[in-house]
Design an enzyme around this catalytic site. Sequence first.
Site, PDB file in Angstrom:
ATOM      1  N   TYR A  44      59.745  21.293  77.622  1.00  0.00           N
ATOM      2  CA  TYR A  44      59.822  22.687  77.150  1.00  0.00           C
ATOM      3  C   TYR A  44      60.591  22.752  75.821  1.00  0.00           C
ATOM      4  CZ  TYR A  44      58.845  23.766  82.112  1.00  0.00           C
ATOM      5  OH  TYR A  44      58.329  23.819  83.383  1.00  0.00           O
TER       6      TYR A  44
ATOM      7  N   HIS B 195      58.093  15.307  86.291  1.00  0.00           N
ATOM      8  CA  HIS B 195      57.312  16.524  85.989  1.00  0.00           C
ATOM      9  C   HIS B 195      55.896  16.494  86.577  1.00  0.00           C
ATOM     10  CE1 HIS B 195      57.430  19.920  82.768  1.00  0.00           C
ATOM     11  NE2 HIS B 195      56.692  20.291  83.792  1.00  0.00           N
TER      12      HIS B 195
HETATM   13  N1  LIG Z   1      56.727  21.839  87.233  1.00  0.00           N
HETATM   14  C1  LIG Z   1      55.710  22.310  86.554  1.00  0.00           C
HETATM   15  O1  LIG Z   1      54.689  21.615  86.356  1.00  0.00           O
HETATM   16  C2  LIG Z   1      55.764  23.712  86.043  1.00  0.00           C
HETATM   17  C3  LIG Z   1      54.607  24.304  85.534  1.00  0.00           C
HETATM   18  C4  LIG Z   1      54.693  25.622  85.088  1.00  0.00           C
HETATM   19  C5  LIG Z   1      55.892  26.312  85.146  1.00  0.00           C
HETATM   20  N2  LIG Z   1      57.032  25.692  85.614  1.00  0.00           N
HETATM   21  C6  LIG Z   1      58.328  26.427  85.707  1.00  0.00           C
HETATM   22  O2  LIG Z   1      58.115  27.601  86.473  1.00  0.00           O
HETATM   23  C7  LIG Z   1      58.593  28.728  85.727  1.00  0.00           C
HETATM   24  C8  LIG Z   1      57.829  29.977  86.102  1.00  0.00           C
HETATM   25  O3  LIG Z   1      56.449  29.831  85.849  1.00  0.00           O
HETATM   26  P1  LIG Z   1      55.695  30.529  84.595  1.00  0.00           P
HETATM   27  O4  LIG Z   1      56.665  30.811  83.498  1.00  0.00           O
HETATM   28  O5  LIG Z   1      54.537  29.655  84.296  1.00  0.00           O
HETATM   29  O6  LIG Z   1      55.073  31.854  85.217  1.00  0.00           O
HETATM   30  P2  LIG Z   1      55.625  33.101  86.082  1.00  0.00           P
HETATM   31  O7  LIG Z   1      57.089  33.015  86.258  1.00  0.00           O
HETATM   32  O8  LIG Z   1      54.741  33.210  87.260  1.00  0.00           O
HETATM   33  O9  LIG Z   1      55.252  34.313  85.132  1.00  0.00           O
HETATM   34  C9  LIG Z   1      55.888  34.509  83.886  1.00  0.00           C
HETATM   35  C10 LIG Z   1      55.165  35.664  83.183  1.00  0.00           C
HETATM   36  O10 LIG Z   1      55.297  36.843  83.979  1.00  0.00           O
HETATM   37  C11 LIG Z   1      55.908  37.884  83.222  1.00  0.00           C
HETATM   38  N3  LIG Z   1      56.773  38.609  84.160  1.00  0.00           N
HETATM   39  C12 LIG Z   1      57.922  38.158  84.720  1.00  0.00           C
HETATM   40  N4  LIG Z   1      58.422  39.068  85.566  1.00  0.00           N
HETATM   41  C13 LIG Z   1      57.574  40.125  85.556  1.00  0.00           C
HETATM   42  C14 LIG Z   1      57.553  41.374  86.216  1.00  0.00           C
HETATM   43  N5  LIG Z   1      58.516  41.709  87.068  1.00  0.00           N
HETATM   44  N6  LIG Z   1      56.524  42.215  85.950  1.00  0.00           N
HETATM   45  C15 LIG Z   1      55.542  41.893  85.071  1.00  0.00           C
HETATM   46  N7  LIG Z   1      55.506  40.721  84.418  1.00  0.00           N
HETATM   47  C16 LIG Z   1      56.518  39.833  84.657  1.00  0.00           C
HETATM   48  C17 LIG Z   1      56.657  37.189  82.109  1.00  0.00           C
HETATM   49  O11 LIG Z   1      56.755  38.004  80.969  1.00  0.00           O
HETATM   50  P3  LIG Z   1      58.198  38.435  80.343  1.00  0.00           P
HETATM   51  O12 LIG Z   1      58.941  37.165  80.016  1.00  0.00           O
HETATM   52  O13 LIG Z   1      57.830  39.224  79.153  1.00  0.00           O
HETATM   53  O14 LIG Z   1      58.889  39.242  81.408  1.00  0.00           O
HETATM   54  C18 LIG Z   1      55.751  35.984  81.836  1.00  0.00           C
HETATM   55  O15 LIG Z   1      54.673  36.353  81.001  1.00  0.00           O
HETATM   56  C19 LIG Z   1      58.406  28.274  84.272  1.00  0.00           C
HETATM   57  O16 LIG Z   1      59.074  29.130  83.359  1.00  0.00           O
HETATM   58  C20 LIG Z   1      58.917  26.879  84.361  1.00  0.00           C
HETATM   59  O17 LIG Z   1      60.328  26.870  84.389  1.00  0.00           O
HETATM   60  C21 LIG Z   1      56.965  24.414  86.076  1.00  0.00           C
END
Ligand SMILES: NC(=O)c1ccc[n+]([C@@H]2O[C@H](COP(=O)([O-])OP(=O)(O)OC[C@H]3O[C@@H](n4cnc5c(N)ncnc54)[C@H](OP(=O)(O)O)[C@@H]3O)[C@@H](O)[C@H]2O)c1
Length: 281
Positions: free
Chosen positions: A53, A111
Amino acid sequence: MEKSVPEITLHDGVTIPVIGLGTYKLKGNQGVKAIQHAIDHAGYRLLDSAYNYENEGTLGEAVRSSSVSRDELRITSKLPGRYHSYDLAVMTIEESLYRANLDYYDLYLIHWPNPIQNQYIEAWQALIDAKKKGLIRSIGVCNFLPEHIESLVQETGVKPSINQIELHPFFNQASQREWHEQNQIHTQSWSPLARANDVLQNSLIQQIANGHNKTVSQVILRWHYQIGAISIPKSASPDRQLENISIFDFSLTPEEMSSISQLTKPDGRINNQDPAVYEEF
Ligand SMILES: NC(=O)c1ccc[n+]([C@@H]2O[C@H](COP(=O)([O-])OP(=O)(O)OC[C@H]3O[C@@H](n4cnc5c(N)ncnc54)[C@H](OP(=O)(O)O)[C@@H]3O)[C@@H](O)[C@H]2O)c1
């Protein structure tokens, strides 16, 4: 306002909160501000980063600018696929710490398994050794299928504490979660809100949310909690950070839980990243 968030104990004795902050795309000064806000004002104590990241520095800076002491926080980073060979993995863990300017990570995860590259056992040995040196408190994996975890245990005798996998109502991973439970491995949900895709417009979840006077996101994150998964929703917005962690003052009924679980689809992954074949470097 600080929220009271329950904690769980991993099989190695490390405790972590049941909800944390995802930090993908939170970088630079804006990222520092967003993460610091999450710690100081919304009450997040678990923070999820990764070498790939390119924000371990941002996260470390946010931790130092926050008013919370290091030992109250649980900080995660992850080893990228291109550094799975033993020597490179050892150096990458050290580099991750330099980037964050931290002495240790609470959690360090592989990862992706990258089974075609097939060097994840070497990577795992590097994590085991880094834990022995005190650089990491708890070691785990992401996106590992049961067969990959079985090889880790067979080759090293050491079981991951956590497997962080794609998990949301459209892809609920029931059988993988059951396998984790049988093996005392905790499930962590990445993209718990399915990256805010059309799940947030789902009419069934909306109806359930209306009944509890909560938002769709809160219902989804409560569902994660009640299935026993640790979610790490990402938000850059102070309001949504607080919204997402405010899920411990209501509960979903067994009927509501099961109707949300039934929304799952075999092809429900966001980007079709099947760890049996998908590789990330
Ligand atoms: N291990 C892996 O392979 C892997 C893969 C993907 C992700 N990850 C980790 O998992 C974390 C979370 O996953 P993600 O970032 O992919 O997706 P997520 O947390 O499911 O969704 C994030 C999105 O949702 C929006 N959001 C958040 N809260 C909200 C709410 N209450 N209402 C409406 N929209 C909302 C955010 O926008 P705003 O920021 O504008 O609120 C952002 O666009 C990542 O940040 C990362 O740390 C790990």
